[in-house]
Design a protein around this motif. Sequence first.
Motif, short mmCIF file in Angstrom:
data_model
loop_
_atom_site.label_atom_id
_atom_site.label_comp_id
_atom_site.label_asym_id
_atom_site.label_seq_id
_atom_site.Cartn_x
_atom_site.Cartn_y
_atom_site.Cartn_z
N MET A 60 0.84 -1.12 -0.04
CA MET A 60 0.02 0.01 0.15
C MET A 60 1.03 1.22 0.10
O MET A 60 0.59 2.09 -0.75
CB MET A 60 -0.95 -0.03 1.24
CG MET A 60 -1.99 -1.00 1.14
SD MET A 60 -2.89 -1.06 2.82
CE MET A 60 -3.91 0.40 2.53
N VAL A 61 2.06 1.06 0.63
CA VAL A 61 2.81 2.30 0.80
C VAL A 61 3.53 2.49 -0.51
O VAL A 61 3.64 3.80 -1.09
CB VAL A 61 4.14 2.08 1.81
CG1 VAL A 61 5.12 3.25 1.81
CG2 VAL A 61 3.35 2.23 3.35
N GLN A 68 1.53 9.50 -5.41
CA GLN A 68 1.82 10.85 -5.09
C GLN A 68 3.11 11.20 -6.22
O GLN A 68 2.98 12.32 -6.44
CB GLN A 68 2.75 10.77 -3.84
CG GLN A 68 1.67 10.49 -2.61
CD GLN A 68 2.32 10.46 -1.33
OE1 GLN A 68 3.69 10.14 -1.06
NE2 GLN A 68 1.70 10.85 -0.11
N ARG A 69 3.95 10.45 -6.54
CA ARG A 69 5.12 11.02 -7.71
C ARG A 69 3.98 11.13 -8.91
O ARG A 69 4.37 12.30 -9.60
CB ARG A 69 5.87 9.75 -7.82
CG ARG A 69 7.13 9.83 -7.04
CD ARG A 69 8.29 8.85 -7.50
NE ARG A 69 7.72 7.42 -7.73
CZ ARG A 69 7.72 6.36 -6.73
NH1 ARG A 69 8.33 6.67 -5.36
NH2 ARG A 69 7.45 5.20 -6.81
N GLU A 70 3.23 10.42 -9.27
CA GLU A 70 2.31 10.80 -10.41
C GLU A 70 1.36 12.10 -10.53
O GLU A 70 1.24 12.92 -11.25
CB GLU A 70 1.35 9.59 -10.89
CG GLU A 70 2.07 8.47 -11.42
CD GLU A 70 1.23 7.08 -11.51
OE1 GLU A 70 0.05 7.32 -11.16
OE2 GLU A 70 1.62 6.09 -11.96
N GLY A 71 0.94 12.34 -9.11
CA GLY A 71 0.43 13.61 -8.80
C GLY A 71 1.10 14.84 -8.84
O GLY A 71 0.72 15.68 -9.46
#
Length: 101
Positions: A60-61, A68-71
């Motif tokens: 999950m992490v 988060q990186r893609e975001g």
Amino acid sequence: MRRDRPNTSVLLLTLLVAGCASEPAAPTKQADKILSGEQMLRDSQGIAQLGSRWQEGKQMVERGQVIQREGQIKIDEGRNLVEEGQKIMRESEEGYKNIKQ
């Protein structure tokens, strides 16, 4: 015969004292071995569950970090678009003002 009786009494008394002074015999713990084996099985199953749960958390992490990186990449792209758009808008407005004068 009376001589045999005092010797027998002494012998019995000696055995009785020696028996009381010795350590008691340890009871056999065959039932404990079975219980400890069952306990080991339960413990190992519990540990396996914890390991599986930990692995699930780790996955999950990792997925969350990818998102988060893609975001962050999307946010950066969005900022660049906004900045470029604002630059184009300013240039157009200045060009319009120059034409009007």
